[in-house]
Design a protein around this motif. Structure first.
Motif, PDB file in Angstrom:
ATOM      1  N   GLY A 369      46.852 117.206  36.109  1.00  0.00           N
ATOM      2  CA  GLY A 369      46.386 116.749  37.419  1.00  0.00           C
ATOM      3  C   GLY A 369      45.434 115.574  37.376  1.00  0.00           C
ATOM      4  N   GLU A 370      45.167 115.013  36.185  1.00  0.00           N
ATOM      5  CA  GLU A 370      44.230 113.888  36.065  1.00  0.00           C
ATOM      6  C   GLU A 370      45.022 112.581  36.104  1.00  0.00           C
ATOM      7  N   ILE A 371      45.457 112.208  37.271  1.00  0.00           N
ATOM      8  CA  ILE A 371      46.369 111.080  37.438  1.00  0.00           C
ATOM      9  C   ILE A 371      45.694 109.758  37.084  1.00  0.00           C
ATOM     10  N   ASP A 372      44.475 109.562  37.514  1.00  0.00           N
ATOM     11  CA  ASP A 372      43.771 108.311  37.187  1.00  0.00           C
ATOM     12  C   ASP A 372      43.673 108.115  35.682  1.00  0.00           C
ATOM     13  N   HIS A 373      43.281 109.181  34.978  1.00  0.00           N
ATOM     14  CA  HIS A 373      43.102 109.061  33.533  1.00  0.00           C
ATOM     15  C   HIS A 373      44.447 108.898  32.838  1.00  0.00           C
ATOM     16  N   ALA A 374      45.478 109.564  33.339  1.00  0.00           N
ATOM     17  CA  ALA A 374      46.810 109.405  32.766  1.00  0.00           C
ATOM     18  C   ALA A 374      47.259 107.947  32.844  1.00  0.00           C
ATOM     19  N   CYS A 375      47.032 107.328  33.984  1.00  0.00           N
ATOM     20  CA  CYS A 375      47.400 105.917  34.140  1.00  0.00           C
ATOM     21  C   CYS A 375      46.545 105.023  33.247  1.00  0.00           C
ATOM     22  N   ALA A 376      45.265 105.366  33.131  1.00  0.00           N
ATOM     23  CA  ALA A 376      44.343 104.549  32.333  1.00  0.00           C
ATOM     24  C   ALA A 376      44.728 104.550  30.858  1.00  0.00           C
ATOM     25  N   VAL A 377      45.193 105.674  30.341  1.00  0.00           N
ATOM     26  CA  VAL A 377      45.555 105.715  28.919  1.00  0.00           C
ATOM     27  C   VAL A 377      46.976 105.219  28.684  1.00  0.00           C
ATOM     28  N   THR A 378      47.798 105.190  29.741  1.00  0.00           N
ATOM     29  CA  THR A 378      49.169 104.699  29.595  1.00  0.00           C
ATOM     30  C   THR A 378      49.223 103.181  29.559  1.00  0.00           C
ATOM     31  N   ALA A 379      48.462 102.524  30.428  1.00  0.00           N
ATOM     32  CA  ALA A 379      48.552 101.064  30.566  1.00  0.00           C
ATOM     33  C   ALA A 379      48.417 100.317  29.238  1.00  0.00           C
ATOM     34  N   PRO A 380      47.430 100.670  28.364  1.00  0.00           N
ATOM     35  CA  PRO A 380      47.312  99.930  27.098  1.00  0.00           C
ATOM     36  C   PRO A 380      48.455 100.178  26.118  1.00  0.00           C
ATOM     37  N   LEU A 381      49.269 101.196  26.379  1.00  0.00           N
ATOM     38  CA  LEU A 381      50.366 101.518  25.463  1.00  0.00           C
ATOM     39  C   LEU A 381      51.604 100.656  25.699  1.00  0.00           C
ATOM     40  N   LEU A 382      51.725 100.058  26.869  1.00  0.00           N
ATOM     41  CA  LEU A 382      53.016  99.510  27.277  1.00  0.00           C
ATOM     42  C   LEU A 382      53.458  98.305  26.459  1.00  0.00           C
ATOM     43  N   ASP A 383      52.511  97.465  26.016  1.00  0.00           N
ATOM     44  CA  ASP A 383      52.904  96.354  25.141  1.00  0.00           C
ATOM     45  C   ASP A 383      53.493  96.886  23.841  1.00  0.00           C
TER      46      ASP A 383
END
Length: 429
Positions: A369-383
């Motif tokens: 349920g921690e959507i903000d944190h999930a997005c925060a840790v996903t963004a740096p992975l995408l490259d």
């Protein structure tokens, strides 16, 4: 589940009521809406695999809900029999614009196709390889293998596969001209190259090729007198069934690879895979017992495995696999905490490892349920995801994308969704 299940819904409702939980309370615990849970209980809507696991954990069903929602096991293709390392030709086409292909064919087929039309690279006569030359080739090839594995952490498999295949061929052909001791070492190293090719083939999404190359690794090792790699082949086959969500086959294959005749490292890696299979089935106790065995086995140094089998980029592989398992056991908060700890130990240069377990960590936060944190840790992975192009990582990213899609108006989700959607889109033919 692909179809709604009245039986699952009835069992979910029974266990919820036995636990003294209202729909509102269960909704808060699993971070799914009350309306969706109600539809699942009434058999109107099929539950997602993640909802099943979360409900199983919250209601302490010990895998019973997971079993109800899981379809029948699929049969794993049998291992291919050894063809012998001298009875087939390897044909590879390298294209200047990128796409290349590899094809093993029997020597009779090559002759039938017109041998005169092929550009052959002479290997010389049936002479022997000087011992110093064999030792030099071994040393150079071991060093090259280490560099290939490091490169494999930051580039997509297609860039490496032609070179790895060619090097595997070189080692197997040189072995025919070497003395007995050098032949054994050349074949052993060739088997490691072939096993790594199999792993990269799985990363491209080609499971059939992954199995073929894993069997070639077993053949090469056996030709050099090493019968233990067949045990590790079971671990690799279990990885394929794991990604097919087949818990029973994963556990069965991994248990077969824990024979006392096998080296401790292979048994330890097998116990880790068994733990992942038990987690997939929702069986926490069996999962923990397998993890305990894995740590015991991996603490034993057998000293006979050079280069190392399995990942060389996990300082604490059992700890990382524990975090992995906790996601499938429906315990997202514990999973996120463990994966947070473990990822700080992984080198930043190990991009493939970072994105693999980073995607799991993001999945843990999203399912908790921690959507903000999930997005925060996903963004740096995408490259990194774009660089390594891993079919197995994409499986977890698609699960993550489904979680995030339930929050379409969330600002962080809106920012992340376009690129995440591009990276998880199935390839076009």
């Amino acid at each position: 589940m692909t179809q709604p299940s009245t039986g699952f819904g009835e069992e979910l409702r029974k266990r919820r009521l036995d636990a003294g939980l209202s729909l509102t309370a269960l909704s808060a615990a699993v971070h799914y809406s009350k309306a969706q849970l109600s539809k699942v209980e009434r058999g109107i809507k099929a539950p997602s695999r993640d909802l099943v696991r979360l409900c199983d954990a919250v209601l302490r069903a010990d895998g019973a809900l997971v079993a109800l929602a899981t379809g029948p096991a699929t049969e794993m293709p049998p291992a291919q029999t050894a063809d012998g390392i001298t009875e087939e030709e390897w044909t590879m086409q390298l294209s200047p614009d990128g796409p290349s292909w590899f094809q093993p064919v029997g020597r009779r087929q090559v002759v039938g196709a017109g041998a005169a039309s092929l550009m052959r690279l002479p290997m010389g006569g049936p002479g022997r390889l000087a011992p110093s030359a064999g030792e030099g080739m071994l040393e150079a090839s071991r060093s090259l293998f280490t560099h290939y594995r490091r490169l494999g952490q930051s580039v997509e498999p297609g860039f490496l596969l032609p070179g790895l295949i060619a090097q595997t061929h070189t080692l197997r052909e040189l072995s025919a001209h070497a003395d007995k001791g050098t032949r054994r070492d050349l074949l052993a190293l060739g088997s490691r190259y072939a096993e790594y090719v199999g792993w990269l083939m799985q990363e491209t999404g080609d499971e059939r090729a992954a199995l073929w190359w894993t069997q070639r690794a077993v053949d090469l090792a056996a030709a050099g007198g090493d019968r233990t790699l067949g045990g590790y082949a079971l671990v690799r086959r279990a990885l394929i069934t794991l990604y097919q969500d087949d818990a029973a086959q994963t556990v069965a294959l991994a248990q077969r690879a824990q024979s006392g005749a096998l080296p401790p490292r292979i048994r330890g890696l097998a116990a880790q895979r068994e733990a992942q299979g038990h987690a997939l089935a929702g069986d926490r106790d069996s999962c923990q017992r397998a993890l305990d065995r894995a740590r015991t086995y991996l603490a034993q140094q057998d000293g006979a495995d050079t280069p190392v089998i399995g990942s060389m980029h996990l300082p604490d592989s059992v700890g990382m696999v524990t975090g992995w398992c906790l996601v499938d056991l429906g315990r997202p908060r514990e999973a996120a905490e463990e994966l947070d700890r473990q990822l700080t130990l992984v080198s930043r240069d190990a991009v493939r490892t970072q994105v693999r377990y980073g995607a799991r960590r993001a999945l843990a936060y999203a399912s908790g349920g921690e959507i903000d944190h999930a997005c925060a840790v996903t963004a740096p992975l995408l490259d990194g995801v774009a660089a390594v192009r891993s079919a197995t990582v994409t499986i977890d990213l698609r699960r993550l994308a489904r979680f995030l899609a339930r929050h379409p108006n969330h600002p962080a989700v809106r920012r992340l969704a376009p690129r995440l959607g591009t990276l998880t889109r199935p390839p076009t033919s």
